[in-house]
Design a protein around this motif. Structure first.
Motif, PDB file in Angstrom:
ATOM      1  N   PHE A  36       0.830  -1.198   0.000  1.00  0.00           N
ATOM      2  CA  PHE A  36       0.000   0.000   0.000  1.00  0.00           C
ATOM      3  C   PHE A  36       0.867   1.252   0.000  1.00  0.00           C
ATOM      4  O   PHE A  36       1.978   1.251   0.531  1.00  0.00           O
ATOM      5  N   GLY A  38      -0.260   5.524   0.760  1.00  0.00           N
ATOM      6  CA  GLY A  38      -1.032   6.146   1.826  1.00  0.00           C
ATOM      7  C   GLY A  38      -0.209   6.738   2.951  1.00  0.00           C
ATOM      8  O   GLY A  38      -0.661   6.779   4.103  1.00  0.00           O
ATOM      9  N   ASP A  55      -5.993   4.446   1.361  1.00  0.00           N
ATOM     10  CA  ASP A  55      -5.329   3.244   1.853  1.00  0.00           C
ATOM     11  C   ASP A  55      -5.528   3.039   3.348  1.00  0.00           C
ATOM     12  O   ASP A  55      -5.419   1.909   3.825  1.00  0.00           O
ATOM     13  N   SER A  59      -6.516  -0.648   3.705  1.00  0.00           N
ATOM     14  CA  SER A  59      -5.610  -1.647   4.286  1.00  0.00           C
ATOM     15  C   SER A  59      -6.341  -2.478   5.328  1.00  0.00           C
ATOM     16  O   SER A  59      -6.229  -3.707   5.349  1.00  0.00           O
ATOM     17  N   TYR A  80       3.455  -1.011   3.708  1.00  0.00           N
ATOM     18  CA  TYR A  80       2.606   0.176   3.617  1.00  0.00           C
ATOM     19  C   TYR A  80       3.478   1.418   3.728  1.00  0.00           C
ATOM     20  O   TYR A  80       4.652   1.350   4.065  1.00  0.00           O
ATOM     21  N   ASN A  96      -1.705   4.242   8.367  1.00  0.00           N
ATOM     22  CA  ASN A  96      -1.612   2.871   7.879  1.00  0.00           C
ATOM     23  C   ASN A  96      -1.148   1.913   8.966  1.00  0.00           C
ATOM     24  O   ASN A  96      -1.625   0.772   9.048  1.00  0.00           O
ATOM     25  N   ALA A 146      -1.314  -2.116  -4.599  1.00  0.00           N
ATOM     26  CA  ALA A 146      -2.156  -1.092  -3.977  1.00  0.00           C
ATOM     27  C   ALA A 146      -1.386   0.183  -3.655  1.00  0.00           C
ATOM     28  O   ALA A 146      -1.844   1.010  -2.865  1.00  0.00           O
ATOM     29  N   GLY A 147      -0.212   0.346  -4.260  1.00  0.00           N
ATOM     30  CA  GLY A 147       0.594   1.540  -4.049  1.00  0.00           C
ATOM     31  C   GLY A 147       1.360   1.869  -5.317  1.00  0.00           C
ATOM     32  O   GLY A 147       1.173   1.227  -6.352  1.00  0.00           O
ATOM     33  N   ASP A 260      -9.012   0.181  -2.814  1.00  0.00           N
ATOM     34  CA  ASP A 260      -8.012  -0.857  -3.067  1.00  0.00           C
ATOM     35  C   ASP A 260      -8.458  -2.229  -2.570  1.00  0.00           C
ATOM     36  O   ASP A 260      -7.939  -3.252  -3.020  1.00  0.00           O
TER      37      ASP A 260
END
Length: 295
Positions: A36, A38, A55, A59, A80, A96, A146-147, A260
């Motif tokens: 991730f 965020g 995120d 997450s 993350y 996160n 997701a990032g 996400d």
């Protein structure tokens, strides 16, 4: 014993939803890795100093999806705050980390598989690279993108350095976001196309539809500033589901956006058109934790 209970969960899930969903892209309780972005701490060298706060809720929701199916042991990597060269912040403001630590304590994930990239870059890269390099046809790695791509690029490069170039043929990357694939926060950062060039197009790739539809509150995973489609989380009997609502509320701009999470929902159900109501049915009465699963 745990496999028996995992299979039982899938049967119960199908009955709960009233449909028989198939896992996507050949997924069969294989290893999962997620990264991730965020970041909470402002990065003043970039045009948008704060990372994407979707995120922070996504997450937690993604980890809830894994825990609902009793697949905590299959999560071998979760990183993350993966904006490379961005600053770290205090734990009390690290959104996160709050989400991931909350999921770990509630649903008994292995805390050793979680990494804050701003403080554990080398450890995170080594872990993800090792998981990539150990992939085989019988033991593929499903990576949820997701990032942004620079952290993944560095992990892929390290996997190649570890002798894992051919193993990358058995890494399956799931994406839904052109922004995550192509945005760079520094001139020297890399994109998804750079990753594919680096590995000779060995990594497998599947992109589902963008999981944002913020102007349509009842479809997909973002309802803009209208939280009402998610009130069922706020009012749920399971404290862990109420925790998901609180994490969604943390969004800096006041948006109900956990977009996400749609990638894992697709992987486990075959449905790339999730919604608040479908997520409600998926989670049902709540999440049985791993301590109970082992009994």
């Amino acid at each position: 014993m745990k496999t028996k209970y995992t299979l039982l969960f899938f049967v119960m899930l199908a009955l709960t939803l009233g449909n028989s969903y198939a896992q996507s892209w050949g997924y069969n309780n294989n290893r999962i890795a997620i990264s991730f972005d965020g970041n909470s701490a402002p990065d003043h060298q970039y045009k948008w100093p704060i990372g994407d706060p979707d995120d922070w809720g996504a997450s937690a929701a993604s980890l809830a999806i894994i825990a609902k199916l009793g697949l905590q042991d299959q999560l071998v990597h979760c990183s993350y705050n993966n904006f490379i060269d961005a600053p770290a912040g205090p734990d009390s403001e690290n959104q996160n980390k709050i989400s991931c630590d909350g999921a770990i304590s509630r649903w008994h994930f292995n805390a050793g598989n979680f990494y804050d990239v701003t403080t554990q870059l080398e450890e995170a890269k080594t872990n993800l690279a090792s998981e990539m390099a150990s992939s085989t046809a019988d033991n593929p790695l499903y990576f949820i993108h997701a990032g942004l791509s620079e952290f993944v690029y560095q992990a892929v490069k390290k996997a190649i350095d570890l002798g894992g170039l051919e193993a990358l043929k058995y890494v399956k990357l799931v994406s839904h976001s052109g922004f995550n694939e192509n945005e760079t926060r520094r001139d020297w950062h890399h994109t998804w196309s750079d990753i594919q060039e680096l590995c000779g197009n060995r990594i497998q790739y599947h992109k589902i539809i963008d999981q944002n539809a913020c102007g349509k509150p009842d479809v997909l995973w973002c309802s803009g500033k209208d939280f009402s489609p998610w009130y069922w989380m706020r009012d749920h009997q399971d404290e862990g589901i109420r925790f998901l609502y609180k994490r969604a509320q943390a969004h800096k701009a006041g948006k109900a956006d956990i977009s996400d999470a749609g990638m894992l929902y697709w992987l486990f159900t075959g449905d790339e058109n999730g919604s608040p109501e479908k997520f409600k049915r998926f989670l049902g009465n709540g999440i049985l934790n791993s301590m109970q699963l082992s009994k």
